[in-house]
Write an enzyme that holds these catalytic residues in place. Structure first.
Site, PDB file in Angstrom:
ATOM      1  N   LEU A  21       1.056  -1.336  -0.150  1.00 54.94           N
ATOM      2  CA  LEU A  21      -0.070   0.176  -0.095  1.00 54.94           C
ATOM      3  C   LEU A  21       0.875   1.102   0.251  1.00 54.94           C
ATOM      4  O   LEU A  21       0.205   2.497   0.179  1.00 54.94           O
ATOM      5  CB  LEU A  21      -1.103   0.504   1.009  1.00 54.94           C
ATOM      6  CG  LEU A  21      -2.513  -0.552   1.272  1.00 54.94           C
ATOM      7  CD1 LEU A  21      -2.557  -0.485   2.160  1.00 54.94           C
ATOM      8  CD2 LEU A  21      -3.037   0.208   0.568  1.00 54.94           C
ATOM      9  N   LYS A  73      15.128  -6.558   5.921  1.00 54.51           N
ATOM     10  CA  LYS A  73      15.210  -5.314   6.758  1.00 54.51           C
ATOM     11  C   LYS A  73      16.302  -5.526   7.339  1.00 54.51           C
ATOM     12  O   LYS A  73      17.318  -5.045   8.248  1.00 54.51           O
ATOM     13  CB  LYS A  73      14.015  -5.153   8.041  1.00 54.51           C
ATOM     14  CG  LYS A  73      12.391  -5.049   7.432  1.00 54.51           C
ATOM     15  CD  LYS A  73      11.610  -5.056   8.198  1.00 54.51           C
ATOM     16  CE  LYS A  73      10.164  -4.598   7.536  1.00 54.51           C
ATOM     17  NZ  LYS A  73       9.597  -4.538   8.586  1.00 54.51           N
ATOM     18  N   ASP A 109       8.819   1.232  11.315  1.00 55.49           N
ATOM     19  CA  ASP A 109       7.238   0.691  11.655  1.00 55.49           C
ATOM     20  C   ASP A 109       6.963   1.072  13.407  1.00 55.49           C
ATOM     21  O   ASP A 109       5.644   0.775  13.547  1.00 55.49           O
ATOM     22  CB  ASP A 109       8.230  -1.017  11.614  1.00 55.49           C
ATOM     23  CG  ASP A 109       7.545  -0.763  10.053  1.00 55.49           C
ATOM     24  OD1 ASP A 109       7.234  -0.967   9.134  1.00 55.49           O
ATOM     25  OD2 ASP A 109       8.882  -2.096  10.209  1.00 55.49           O
ATOM     26  N   GLY A 133       3.883 -13.295  20.255  1.00 58.75           N
ATOM     27  CA  GLY A 133       4.722 -13.112  19.655  1.00 58.75           C
ATOM     28  C   GLY A 133       6.281 -13.111  19.876  1.00 58.75           C
ATOM     29  O   GLY A 133       6.399 -12.891  21.328  1.00 58.75           O
ATOM     30  N   GLY A 135       8.307 -13.008  17.067  1.00 59.47           N
ATOM     31  CA  GLY A 135       8.972 -12.917  15.847  1.00 59.47           C
ATOM     32  C   GLY A 135       9.513 -11.028  15.486  1.00 59.47           C
ATOM     33  O   GLY A 135       9.658 -10.967  16.388  1.00 59.47           O
ATOM     34  N   GLY A 136       9.552 -10.960  14.392  1.00 60.69           N
ATOM     35  CA  GLY A 136       9.961  -9.470  13.851  1.00 60.69           C
ATOM     36  C   GLY A 136       9.144  -8.681  14.694  1.00 60.69           C
ATOM     37  O   GLY A 136       9.830  -7.500  15.615  1.00 60.69           O
ATOM     38  N   LYS A 162      12.376 -19.238  21.493  1.00 65.42           N
ATOM     39  CA  LYS A 162      12.554 -16.951  21.197  1.00 65.42           C
ATOM     40  C   LYS A 162      12.015 -16.732  21.905  1.00 65.42           C
ATOM     41  O   LYS A 162      12.874 -15.180  22.049  1.00 65.42           O
ATOM     42  CB  LYS A 162      11.597 -17.500  19.430  1.00 65.42           C
ATOM     43  CG  LYS A 162      11.525 -18.332  18.581  1.00 65.42           C
ATOM     44  CD  LYS A 162      11.214 -18.012  17.339  1.00 65.42           C
ATOM     45  CE  LYS A 162      10.539 -18.857  15.821  1.00 65.42           C
ATOM     46  NZ  LYS A 162      10.070 -18.931  15.569  1.00 65.42           N
ATOM     47  N   TYR A 231      -4.035  -6.005  10.218  1.00 62.74           N
ATOM     48  CA  TYR A 231      -5.603  -5.026   9.560  1.00 62.74           C
ATOM     49  C   TYR A 231      -5.946  -5.346   8.495  1.00 62.74           C
ATOM     50  O   TYR A 231      -6.797  -5.250   7.845  1.00 62.74           O
ATOM     51  CB  TYR A 231      -4.389  -3.286   9.104  1.00 62.74           C
ATOM     52  CG  TYR A 231      -3.505  -3.612   7.857  1.00 62.74           C
ATOM     53  CD1 TYR A 231      -4.042  -3.569   7.242  1.00 62.74           C
ATOM     54  CD2 TYR A 231      -2.335  -3.560   8.406  1.00 62.74           C
ATOM     55  CE1 TYR A 231      -2.868  -3.814   5.938  1.00 62.74           C
ATOM     56  CE2 TYR A 231      -1.354  -3.992   7.522  1.00 62.74           C
ATOM     57  CZ  TYR A 231      -1.674  -3.384   6.143  1.00 62.74           C
ATOM     58  OH  TYR A 231      -0.428  -4.035   5.498  1.00 62.74           O
ATOM     59  N   GLY A 252      -3.691  -2.532  12.892  1.00 60.10           N
ATOM     60  CA  GLY A 252      -2.918  -1.985  12.943  1.00 60.10           C
ATOM     61  C   GLY A 252      -2.916  -0.997  10.837  1.00 60.10           C
ATOM     62  O   GLY A 252      -1.322  -1.453  11.051  1.00 60.10           O
TER      63      GLY A 252
HETATM   64  P1  NAP Z   1       7.322 -13.432  11.680  1.00 61.40           P
HETATM   65  O1  NAP Z   1       8.666 -12.618  12.458  1.00 61.40           O
HETATM   66  O2  NAP Z   1       7.107 -14.868  10.818  1.00 61.40           O
HETATM   67  O3  NAP Z   1       6.321 -14.382  13.278  1.00 61.40           O
HETATM   68  C1  NAP Z   1       5.176 -15.462  13.378  1.00 61.40           C
HETATM   69  C2  NAP Z   1       5.129 -14.797  15.313  1.00 61.40           C
HETATM   70  O4  NAP Z   1       3.614 -16.164  15.042  1.00 61.40           O
HETATM   71  C3  NAP Z   1       5.803 -15.772  16.160  1.00 61.40           C
HETATM   72  O5  NAP Z   1       5.810 -15.070  17.241  1.00 61.40           O
HETATM   73  C4  NAP Z   1       5.294 -17.370  15.504  1.00 61.40           C
HETATM   74  O6  NAP Z   1       5.109 -17.943  16.696  1.00 61.40           O
HETATM   75  C5  NAP Z   1       3.893 -17.126  15.868  1.00 61.40           C
HETATM   76  N1  NAP Z   1       2.585 -18.278  14.732  1.00 61.40           N
HETATM   77  C6  NAP Z   1       2.264 -17.802  13.464  1.00 61.40           C
HETATM   78  N2  NAP Z   1       1.517 -19.067  13.761  1.00 61.40           N
HETATM   79  C7  NAP Z   1       1.338 -19.403  15.138  1.00 61.40           C
HETATM   80  C8  NAP Z   1       0.760 -20.490  15.650  1.00 61.40           C
HETATM   81  N3  NAP Z   1       0.120 -21.551  14.533  1.00 61.40           N
HETATM   82  N4  NAP Z   1       0.698 -20.498  16.669  1.00 61.40           N
HETATM   83  C9  NAP Z   1       1.159 -19.527  17.636  1.00 61.40           C
HETATM   84  N5  NAP Z   1       1.749 -18.804  17.366  1.00 61.40           N
HETATM   85  C10 NAP Z   1       1.794 -18.603  15.767  1.00 61.40           C
HETATM   86  O7  NAP Z   1       6.782 -12.790  11.385  1.00 61.40           O
HETATM   87  P2  NAP Z   1       6.288 -10.580  11.797  1.00 61.40           P
HETATM   88  O8  NAP Z   1       7.246 -10.140  10.620  1.00 61.40           O
HETATM   89  O9  NAP Z   1       7.008 -11.177  13.212  1.00 61.40           O
HETATM   90  O10 NAP Z   1       4.818 -10.232  11.647  1.00 61.40           O
HETATM   91  C11 NAP Z   1       3.691 -10.653  13.143  1.00 61.40           C
HETATM   92  C12 NAP Z   1       2.603 -10.272  12.120  1.00 61.40           C
HETATM   93  O11 NAP Z   1       2.468  -8.510  12.226  1.00 61.40           O
HETATM   94  C13 NAP Z   1       1.715 -10.318  10.786  1.00 61.40           C
HETATM   95  O12 NAP Z   1       0.789 -10.893  10.613  1.00 61.40           O
HETATM   96  C14 NAP Z   1       2.094  -8.884  10.057  1.00 61.40           C
HETATM   97  O13 NAP Z   1       1.283  -8.761   9.023  1.00 61.40           O
HETATM   98  C15 NAP Z   1       2.346  -8.319  11.059  1.00 61.40           C
HETATM   99  N6  NAP Z   1       2.736  -5.979  10.991  1.00 61.40           N
HETATM  100  C16 NAP Z   1       2.160  -5.727  11.165  1.00 61.40           C
HETATM  101  C17 NAP Z   1       2.998  -4.391  10.553  1.00 61.40           C
HETATM  102  C18 NAP Z   1       1.933  -2.881  10.817  1.00 61.40           C
HETATM  103  O14 NAP Z   1       2.440  -2.087   9.791  1.00 61.40           O
HETATM  104  N7  NAP Z   1       0.109  -3.134  10.875  1.00 61.40           N
HETATM  105  C19 NAP Z   1       3.660  -4.262  10.472  1.00 61.40           C
HETATM  106  C20 NAP Z   1       4.925  -5.346  11.156  1.00 61.40           C
HETATM  107  C21 NAP Z   1       4.331  -6.299  10.665  1.00 61.40           C
HETATM  108  P3  NAP Z   1       6.533 -19.253  17.226  1.00 61.40           P
HETATM  109  O15 NAP Z   1       7.738 -18.367  17.201  1.00 61.40           O
HETATM  110  O16 NAP Z   1       6.403 -20.072  17.570  1.00 61.40           O
HETATM  111  O17 NAP Z   1       6.719 -20.328  15.638  1.00 61.40           O
END
Ligand code: NAP
Length: 293
Positions: A21, A73, A109, A133, A135-136, A162, A231, A252
Protein backbone atom coordinates in the site's frame (compact mmCIF):
# COMPACT_ATOMS: atom_id res chain seq x y z
CA UNK A 1 1.65 15.28 -11.60
CA UNK A 2 4.02 16.04 -14.43
CA UNK A 3 7.28 14.06 -14.32
CA UNK A 4 10.13 16.33 -15.37
CA UNK A 5 13.85 16.84 -14.91
CA UNK A 6 13.44 17.76 -11.23
CA UNK A 7 11.29 14.79 -10.17
CA UNK A 8 12.72 12.96 -7.13
CA UNK A 9 12.34 9.22 -6.67
CA UNK A 10 11.55 7.24 -3.54
CA UNK A 11 10.80 3.55 -3.51
CA UNK A 12 10.36 0.26 -1.72
CA UNK A 13 12.72 -2.71 -1.89
CA UNK A 14 11.52 -6.13 -0.85
CA UNK A 15 10.23 -9.46 -2.09
CA UNK A 16 7.32 -9.61 -2.77
CA UNK A 17 6.32 -5.97 -3.31
CA UNK A 18 3.30 -6.12 -5.60
CA UNK A 19 0.62 -5.96 -2.87
CA UNK A 20 2.13 -3.00 -1.01
CA UNK A 21 0.00 0.00 0.00
CA UNK A 22 3.07 2.26 0.25
CA UNK A 23 2.75 3.77 -3.27
CA UNK A 24 -0.79 4.86 -2.32
CA UNK A 25 0.54 6.54 0.84
CA UNK A 26 3.52 8.33 -0.72
CA UNK A 27 2.16 9.26 -4.13
CA UNK A 28 -0.97 10.69 -2.49
CA UNK A 29 1.19 12.62 -0.02
CA UNK A 30 3.31 14.03 -2.87
CA UNK A 31 0.15 15.06 -4.71
CA UNK A 32 -1.51 16.65 -1.65
CA UNK A 33 1.68 18.48 -0.61
CA UNK A 34 2.60 19.47 -4.22
CA UNK A 35 5.99 17.74 -4.04
CA UNK A 36 7.66 16.75 -7.30
CA UNK A 37 8.23 13.14 -6.17
CA UNK A 38 7.23 9.66 -7.31
CA UNK A 39 7.30 6.44 -5.27
CA UNK A 40 7.75 3.06 -6.92
CA UNK A 41 8.14 -0.56 -5.76
CA UNK A 42 11.42 -2.36 -6.64
CA UNK A 43 11.45 -6.16 -6.46
CA UNK A 44 14.83 -7.21 -5.05
CA UNK A 45 15.30 -10.97 -5.26
CA UNK A 46 18.09 -12.71 -3.37
CA UNK A 47 19.67 -11.97 0.01
CA UNK A 48 22.39 -9.82 1.57
CA UNK A 49 24.41 -9.15 -1.56
CA UNK A 50 21.46 -8.20 -3.73
CA UNK A 51 20.07 -5.95 -0.97
CA UNK A 52 23.48 -4.24 -0.79
CA UNK A 53 23.58 -3.81 -4.56
CA UNK A 54 20.10 -2.25 -4.42
CA UNK A 55 21.14 0.23 -1.69
CA UNK A 56 24.34 1.23 -3.48
CA UNK A 57 22.56 1.42 -6.83
CA UNK A 58 19.82 3.62 -5.38
CA UNK A 59 22.43 5.98 -3.96
CA UNK A 60 24.25 6.13 -7.31
CA UNK A 61 20.93 6.96 -9.01
CA UNK A 62 20.31 9.86 -6.59
CA UNK A 63 17.22 8.15 -5.09
CA UNK A 64 15.97 10.35 -2.22
CA UNK A 65 14.76 7.61 0.10
CA UNK A 66 13.75 3.97 0.32
CA UNK A 67 11.47 1.82 2.33
CA UNK A 68 12.66 -1.69 3.03
CA UNK A 69 10.39 -4.65 3.62
CA UNK A 70 10.67 -8.43 4.09
CA UNK A 71 13.18 -10.09 3.64
CA UNK A 72 15.69 -7.21 3.55
CA UNK A 73 15.10 -5.27 6.81
CA UNK A 74 18.25 -6.75 8.35
CA UNK A 75 20.09 -7.42 5.08
CA UNK A 76 20.56 -3.73 4.22
CA UNK A 77 22.16 -2.69 7.54
CA UNK A 78 25.82 -3.41 6.62
CA UNK A 79 25.41 -1.19 3.55
CA UNK A 80 24.25 1.92 5.42
CA UNK A 81 26.32 4.96 6.26
CA UNK A 82 24.54 5.39 9.62
CA UNK A 83 21.77 3.76 11.64
CA UNK A 84 19.42 5.54 14.04
CA UNK A 85 19.83 4.34 17.65
CA UNK A 86 16.36 2.69 18.03
CA UNK A 87 16.76 0.92 14.65
CA UNK A 88 20.23 -0.21 15.68
CA UNK A 89 18.91 -1.74 18.91
CA UNK A 90 16.09 -3.45 17.05
CA UNK A 91 18.50 -4.64 14.37
CA UNK A 92 16.04 -3.93 11.55
CA UNK A 93 15.37 -0.89 9.38
CA UNK A 94 12.44 -0.11 7.11
CA UNK A 95 13.38 3.43 5.98
CA UNK A 96 16.55 4.74 4.35
CA UNK A 97 17.16 8.48 4.28
CA UNK A 98 19.73 9.90 1.88
CA UNK A 99 22.61 11.69 3.64
CA UNK A 100 26.02 12.70 2.25
CA UNK A 101 27.89 9.52 1.27
CA UNK A 102 25.06 7.01 1.72
CA UNK A 103 21.81 6.32 3.58
CA UNK A 104 20.84 6.51 7.23
CA UNK A 105 18.55 3.70 8.39
CA UNK A 106 15.49 4.19 10.61
CA UNK A 107 12.77 1.91 11.94
CA UNK A 108 9.55 3.83 11.30
CA UNK A 109 7.54 0.61 11.83
CA UNK A 110 8.12 1.23 15.53
CA UNK A 111 8.00 5.02 15.61
CA UNK A 112 4.85 4.64 13.46
CA UNK A 113 3.30 2.17 15.90
CA UNK A 114 4.10 4.58 18.73
CA UNK A 115 2.49 7.49 16.88
CA UNK A 116 -0.54 5.33 16.01
CA UNK A 117 -0.93 4.36 19.67
CA UNK A 118 -0.60 7.99 20.80
CA UNK A 119 -3.28 8.98 18.27
CA UNK A 120 -5.64 6.47 19.94
CA UNK A 121 -4.73 7.71 23.44
CA UNK A 122 -2.85 4.51 24.33
CA UNK A 123 -0.10 5.17 26.89
CA UNK A 124 3.01 2.96 27.05
CA UNK A 125 4.75 4.69 29.95
CA UNK A 126 4.36 2.54 33.09
CA UNK A 127 1.85 0.30 31.28
CA UNK A 128 1.83 -3.43 32.00
CA UNK A 129 2.09 -4.98 28.56
CA UNK A 130 1.49 -8.42 27.06
CA UNK A 131 3.21 -8.97 23.75
CA UNK A 132 1.88 -11.99 21.87
CA UNK A 133 4.54 -13.49 19.58
CA UNK A 134 8.33 -13.39 19.38
CA UNK A 135 8.94 -12.91 15.64
CA UNK A 136 10.38 -9.84 13.92
CA UNK A 137 7.43 -7.55 14.75
CA UNK A 138 7.15 -8.69 18.39
CA UNK A 139 10.87 -8.20 18.90
CA UNK A 140 10.69 -4.61 17.67
CA UNK A 141 7.56 -3.96 19.77
CA UNK A 142 9.39 -5.28 22.85
CA UNK A 143 12.20 -2.75 22.23
CA UNK A 144 9.68 0.04 21.71
CA UNK A 145 7.85 -0.77 24.97
CA UNK A 146 11.13 -0.97 26.90
CA UNK A 147 12.40 2.31 25.42
CA UNK A 148 9.11 4.06 26.15
CA UNK A 149 9.24 3.11 29.82
CA UNK A 150 6.54 0.43 29.94
CA UNK A 151 6.19 -1.24 33.34
CA UNK A 152 6.32 -5.03 33.24
CA UNK A 153 6.42 -6.55 29.76
CA UNK A 154 5.41 -10.19 29.30
CA UNK A 155 6.40 -11.78 26.00
CA UNK A 156 4.18 -14.80 25.30
CA UNK A 157 5.07 -17.11 22.45
CA UNK A 158 4.25 -20.60 21.20
CA UNK A 159 7.99 -21.38 21.06
CA UNK A 160 9.32 -20.43 24.50
CA UNK A 161 12.98 -20.49 23.40
CA UNK A 162 12.37 -17.64 20.94
CA UNK A 163 10.64 -15.53 23.61
CA UNK A 164 13.60 -16.16 25.95
CA UNK A 165 16.10 -14.96 23.33
CA UNK A 166 14.12 -11.76 22.63
CA UNK A 167 13.62 -11.03 26.34
CA UNK A 168 17.33 -11.46 27.03
CA UNK A 169 18.35 -9.26 24.11
CA UNK A 170 15.95 -6.42 25.01
CA UNK A 171 16.97 -6.50 28.65
CA UNK A 172 20.70 -6.38 27.81
CA UNK A 173 20.39 -3.63 25.18
CA UNK A 174 17.96 -1.49 27.20
CA UNK A 175 19.88 -1.96 30.44
CA UNK A 176 16.96 -3.14 32.57
CA UNK A 177 15.36 -6.51 32.89
CA UNK A 178 11.80 -5.63 32.08
CA UNK A 179 10.78 -8.42 29.67
CA UNK A 180 9.58 -11.75 31.03
CA UNK A 181 9.31 -14.62 28.53
CA UNK A 182 6.39 -17.05 28.81
CA UNK A 183 4.79 -19.90 26.94
CA UNK A 184 1.48 -18.82 25.37
CA UNK A 185 -0.44 -21.53 27.20
CA UNK A 186 0.85 -20.25 30.58
CA UNK A 187 -1.19 -17.02 30.41
CA UNK A 188 -3.15 -18.12 33.49
CA UNK A 189 0.08 -17.63 35.51
CA UNK A 190 0.14 -13.90 34.74
CA UNK A 191 -0.23 -11.63 37.79
CA UNK A 192 -3.86 -10.70 38.27
CA UNK A 193 -4.21 -7.23 36.76
CA UNK A 194 -5.37 -5.56 33.54
CA UNK A 195 -2.96 -5.31 30.62
CA UNK A 196 -2.38 -3.62 27.29
CA UNK A 197 -2.03 -6.58 24.89
CA UNK A 198 -0.21 -6.15 21.58
CA UNK A 199 -0.96 -8.98 19.15
CA UNK A 200 2.19 -9.56 17.06
CA UNK A 201 1.66 -13.09 15.71
CA UNK A 202 0.48 -13.84 12.20
CA UNK A 203 -2.52 -15.79 13.55
CA UNK A 204 -5.82 -14.31 12.35
CA UNK A 205 -4.38 -12.82 9.17
CA UNK A 206 -6.60 -13.08 6.07
CA UNK A 207 -7.83 -15.65 5.00
CA UNK A 208 -7.72 -17.31 8.47
CA UNK A 209 -10.05 -14.70 9.92
CA UNK A 210 -11.66 -17.05 12.48
CA UNK A 211 -8.35 -17.83 14.22
CA UNK A 212 -6.84 -16.10 17.25
CA UNK A 213 -3.60 -16.98 18.95
CA UNK A 214 -5.47 -17.50 22.26
CA UNK A 215 -9.17 -18.29 22.07
CA UNK A 216 -10.13 -18.81 25.74
CA UNK A 217 -12.39 -15.96 26.93
CA UNK A 218 -10.70 -15.99 30.41
CA UNK A 219 -7.53 -14.60 28.83
CA UNK A 220 -9.39 -11.59 27.48
CA UNK A 221 -10.69 -10.71 30.96
CA UNK A 222 -7.11 -9.60 31.67
CA UNK A 223 -7.03 -7.04 28.85
CA UNK A 224 -8.17 -3.42 28.98
CA UNK A 225 -6.82 -2.60 25.50
CA UNK A 226 -5.94 -4.92 22.62
CA UNK A 227 -3.82 -3.71 19.71
CA UNK A 228 -3.60 -6.12 16.76
CA UNK A 229 -0.77 -5.44 14.29
CA UNK A 230 -2.87 -7.19 11.66
CA UNK A 231 -5.13 -4.97 9.51
CA UNK A 232 -6.41 -7.56 7.01
CA UNK A 233 -9.13 -8.17 8.19
CA UNK A 234 -9.82 -4.86 9.91
CA UNK A 235 -11.68 -6.60 12.75
CA UNK A 236 -9.73 -9.70 13.73
CA UNK A 237 -10.91 -12.52 15.94
CA UNK A 238 -8.46 -11.23 18.60
CA UNK A 239 -10.14 -7.80 18.46
CA UNK A 240 -13.60 -9.36 18.71
CA UNK A 241 -12.56 -11.39 21.77
CA UNK A 242 -11.09 -8.27 23.43
CA UNK A 243 -14.31 -6.33 22.80
CA UNK A 244 -16.54 -9.19 23.98
CA UNK A 245 -14.66 -9.09 27.29
CA UNK A 246 -15.27 -5.34 27.60
CA UNK A 247 -11.91 -4.01 26.32
CA UNK A 248 -11.01 -1.52 23.60
CA UNK A 249 -9.60 -3.00 20.39
CA UNK A 250 -7.58 -1.55 17.50
CA UNK A 251 -6.21 -2.92 14.22
CA UNK A 252 -2.80 -2.20 12.69
CA UNK A 253 -3.70 0.02 9.72
CA UNK A 254 -2.75 3.23 11.55
CA UNK A 255 0.63 1.68 12.32
CA UNK A 256 1.14 1.21 8.58
CA UNK A 257 -0.14 4.74 7.93
CA UNK A 258 2.22 6.39 10.42
CA UNK A 259 5.29 4.34 9.41
CA UNK A 260 4.69 5.87 5.96
CA UNK A 261 4.02 9.38 7.29
CA UNK A 262 7.19 9.25 9.43
CA UNK A 263 9.27 8.06 6.45
CA UNK A 264 7.85 10.79 4.19
CA UNK A 265 8.61 13.42 6.82
CA UNK A 266 12.21 12.19 7.15
CA UNK A 267 12.75 12.24 3.37
CA UNK A 268 11.21 15.66 2.78
CA UNK A 269 11.92 17.52 6.07
CA UNK A 270 8.23 18.39 6.51
CA UNK A 271 5.49 17.83 9.07
CA UNK A 272 2.48 16.32 7.33
CA UNK A 273 -0.65 18.24 8.46
CA UNK A 274 -3.24 16.20 10.42
CA UNK A 275 -5.86 16.90 7.74
CA UNK A 276 -3.61 15.27 5.12
CA UNK A 277 -2.90 12.31 7.44
CA UNK A 278 -6.67 11.76 7.69
CA UNK A 279 -7.09 11.98 3.92
CA UNK A 280 -4.34 9.38 3.37
CA UNK A 281 -5.93 7.09 5.96
CA UNK A 282 -9.31 7.31 4.22
CA UNK A 283 -7.60 6.50 0.92
CA UNK A 284 -5.91 3.42 2.44
CA UNK A 285 -9.21 2.20 3.90
CA UNK A 286 -10.84 2.61 0.49
CA UNK A 287 -8.04 0.58 -1.16
CA UNK A 288 -8.64 -2.21 1.37
CA UNK A 289 -12.44 -1.95 1.21
CA UNK A 290 -12.64 -1.08 4.94
CA UNK A 291 -15.85 0.60 6.08
CA UNK A 292 -15.77 1.86 9.69
CA UNK A 293 -18.27 3.77 11.74
P1 NAP B 1 7.16 -13.65 12.05
O1 NAP B 1 8.53 -13.12 12.30
O2 NAP B 1 6.97 -14.72 11.04
O3 NAP B 1 6.56 -14.15 13.48
C1 NAP B 1 5.36 -14.86 13.54
C2 NAP B 1 4.94 -15.04 15.00
O4 NAP B 1 3.64 -15.67 14.98
C3 NAP B 1 5.86 -15.95 15.82
O5 NAP B 1 5.88 -15.50 17.15
C4 NAP B 1 5.13 -17.30 15.73
O6 NAP B 1 5.38 -18.14 16.84
C5 NAP B 1 3.70 -16.86 15.78
N1 NAP B 1 2.79 -17.86 15.21
C6 NAP B 1 2.65 -18.17 13.90
N2 NAP B 1 1.73 -19.13 13.76
C7 NAP B 1 1.30 -19.45 15.01
C8 NAP B 1 0.34 -20.37 15.54
N3 NAP B 1 -0.36 -21.16 14.75
N4 NAP B 1 0.13 -20.38 16.88
C9 NAP B 1 0.82 -19.57 17.71
N5 NAP B 1 1.74 -18.69 17.28
C10 NAP B 1 1.98 -18.62 15.94
O7 NAP B 1 6.17 -12.47 11.58
P2 NAP B 1 6.31 -10.89 11.88
O8 NAP B 1 7.10 -10.25 10.81
O9 NAP B 1 6.73 -10.73 13.28
O10 NAP B 1 4.80 -10.37 11.68
C11 NAP B 1 3.78 -10.74 12.61
C12 NAP B 1 2.46 -10.05 12.22
O11 NAP B 1 2.58 -8.64 12.33
C13 NAP B 1 2.03 -10.35 10.78
O12 NAP B 1 0.67 -10.67 10.79
C14 NAP B 1 2.23 -9.03 10.05
O13 NAP B 1 1.27 -8.85 9.05
C15 NAP B 1 2.01 -8.02 11.18
N6 NAP B 1 2.72 -6.73 10.91
C16 NAP B 1 1.96 -5.60 10.74
C17 NAP B 1 2.59 -4.39 10.48
C18 NAP B 1 1.75 -3.14 10.26
O14 NAP B 1 2.25 -2.16 9.69
N7 NAP B 1 0.52 -3.09 10.73
C19 NAP B 1 3.98 -4.31 10.40
C20 NAP B 1 4.73 -5.49 10.62
C21 NAP B 1 4.08 -6.69 10.87
P3 NAP B 1 6.63 -19.18 16.84
O15 NAP B 1 7.84 -18.36 17.23
O16 NAP B 1 6.27 -20.19 17.87
O17 NAP B 1 6.74 -19.75 15.45
Amino acid sequence: MEINGKTRICGLIGNPVEHTLSPVIHNTLAEKLSHNLVYVPFLVEGGHEEAGAAVNGAYALNVLGMNVTVPHKENVIPYLKETDSLAEKIGAVNTLVRIPGGYKGYNTDMTGLYRAMCSEGIVLKNADVLILGAGGAARAVAFLCAEQGAGQIYLLNRTLGKAELVAEEVSVKCGRSCVIPMQLSDYDKLPDRKYLAIQCTSVGLYPDTEDAVITEPEFYQKIHTGYDLIYRPSRTKFMRLVEEAGGEAYHGLKMLLYQGINAYELWNHVNVPEKTVTEIYERMKKELGIVEA
